[in-house]
Write an enzyme that holds these catalytic residues in place. Structure first.
Site, PDB file in Angstrom:
ATOM      1  N   GLY A   1       1.587   6.697   1.947  1.00 20.99           N
ATOM      2  CA  GLY A   1       0.364   5.895   2.155  1.00 20.99           C
ATOM      3  C   GLY A   1      -0.336   5.641   0.836  1.00 20.99           C
ATOM      4  N   ASN A   2      -1.593   5.246   0.903  1.00 23.00           N
ATOM      5  CA  ASN A   2      -2.370   5.037  -0.334  1.00 23.00           C
ATOM      6  C   ASN A   2      -3.849   5.277  -0.035  1.00 23.00           C
ATOM      7  OD1 ASN A   2      -3.629   2.400   0.438  1.00 23.00           O
ATOM      8  ND2 ASN A   2      -1.465   1.812   0.553  1.00 23.00           N
TER       9      ASN A   2
END
Ligand code: PMT
Length: 405
Positions: free
Chosen positions: A215-216
């Site tokens: 993810g981020n």
């Protein structure tokens, strides 16, 4: 008093907050202009404000009792700041003193004006007025920055002769100009009436196993601000959102929750053909694991795992290929270096009409912050904007897009 014909303020409910400062006398002119423009105005004045201007004058002009205390002393009638906050189409605090600005910034709800501010669901305008050194003080500036980060609009004071006898920045903006700011705000309020808008926001999560993902750091704040700005202008918004901790209650925004890039693409494809404007603000993971492990990958029973990745679909580019004449497709570019060239390359490759570049090299820009600093790039050039709240950035972007409709 006859109303100004066709003012965007006609019929609007405005809460006018007045604080204790010499500039309070100007609020009388502001109130008069607002009434003349056809607005319904409820004055809320701080106890200190009443030292500078009488409630009698203000209630005569507004044709409403002025609210200052939580209770009317002789009748015990309770004034609901919550009802006032909900009633208001906008709130303008003029003059706003350093003290009230500080209380608003930090939620110190010890008077009717600040409690109404904290309850207000609509846009808030703040017109500071104070001595030049108070205005320039880092604490005042930090408090104003906080108000900006909450999405409030600061109507900057002018430079000129001050009540202290000194000359500098601190004179409250003239009532005529404050009215212009409010009129501009309401003029664009319904400017997207009948338009359908698609916005993506937040990160995508690409599953590795049932407990892990790629993810981020995207919080969704920029995309949600865009959705709320479009809805406030009357658009019907579909917000396709990756996993975020924030929510929106804005009427006119339909939130569709997704997790992965593939799910995000599928939801976008359902509504893109019917959308007039699409804004790709999500930080989509470029890669996903080729296979998702069915159970948790155990540290104890395996060597260091090697995770094979596959490319995710490019949502913006896919929609860019399907784009019809008359549709507007905007993208974002989150860069760390060679910003302008990278963004321009994405503009072309994804067949976008404009791209909003933000750089992680700029303080206060990008992931998670309440502010952003962007450059809008299209085929005519690059247009930089200063650091602003994400809601103000959203407004700048939508203003730009509206010129293309
Ligand atoms: O959510 P916040 O915390 O408020 O942060 C906001 C933000 C930094 C996420 C936002 O301002 C932003 O820059 N969003 C785009 C981030 C990004 O993924 O940039 P990019 O340069 O990698 O992608 C370029 C464009 O292609 C973007 O419009 C992106 O949505 C889109 N894209 C990218 C990859 C992919 N597989 N599909 C896409 O559609």
């Amino acid at each position: 008093m006859s109303a100004t014909p066709c003012s965007p303020l006609a019929g609007k409910h405005i809460v006018l907050g007045i604080c204790g400062g010499i500039a309070a006398y100007k609020s009388v002119f502001l109130l008069r202009l607002l009434i003349k423009a056809g607005a319904e105005v409820q004055v809320v004045i701080t106890p200190a404000g009443k030292q500078f201007i009488t409630p009698v004058t203000l209630s005569a002009l507004s044709q409403k009792p002025v609210v200052s205390e939580f209770f009317t002393a002789n009748t015990g009638e309770w004034h609901s700041h919550v009802d006032l906050g909900l009633w208001a189409d906008c709130m303008v605090i003029a003059p706003a003193t350093a003290s009230t600005i500080g209380k608003m910034a930090h939620g110190v709800a010890d008077n009717m004006l600040v409690t109404t501010y904290l309850s207000a669901k609509s846009h808030v305008f703040v017109a500071p007025a104070m001595d030049l050194d108070m205005m320039a003080h880092p604490s005042t500036q930090a408090n104003l920055d906080l108000l900006r980060s909450y999405g409030n609009t600061i109507i900057e004071p002018e430079t000129g002769y001050l009540a202290s006898g000194l000359t500098g920045k601190g004179r409250m903006e003239e009532p005529e100009n404050i009215v212009k700011v409010l009129e501009q705000h309401f003029a664009r309020t319904r400017s997207l009436e009948g338009k359908k808008v698609l916005i993506t926001a937040g990160p995508t999560y690409e599953k590795i196993d049932p407990v892990r993902f790629i993810g981020n750091y995207s919080s969704g704040k920029m995309g949600y601000a865009l959705a709320e700005e479009c809805a406030a202008r009357g658009a019907e918004v579909t917000l396709v959102s990756g996993p975020v901790a924030i929510t929106t209650e804005a009427p006119g925004v339909k939130v569709v929750k997704v997790e992965s890039a593939r799910e995000m693409l599928a939801e976008c494809e359902k509504v893109f053909a019917g959308s007039d404007i699409s804004i790709m603000c999500a930080a989509v993971a470029d890669y996903a694991p080729a296979a998702v492990a069915e159970s948790k990958i155990k540290r104890e029973h395996s060597d260091v795992p090697v995770i094979e990745l596959v490319k995710n679909p490019d949502i913006a580019a896919t929609l860019g290929t399907a784009k019809r004449q008359g549709q507007i497709l905007a993208g974002f570019a989150l860069e760390t270096d060679n910003e302008a060239d990278n963004a321009a390359e994405k503009l072309d490759r994804k067949n976008l009409d404009l791209i909003v570049m933000n750089s992680l090299r700029d303080k206060g820009a990008g992931f998670g912050t309440d502010t952003n600093k962007v450059t809008i790039i299209d085929r005519t050039g690059a247009y930089p904007y200063p650091l602003k709240s994400k809601r103000e950035v959203a407004s700048d972007i939508i203003d730009n897009i509206e010129t293309r409709l």
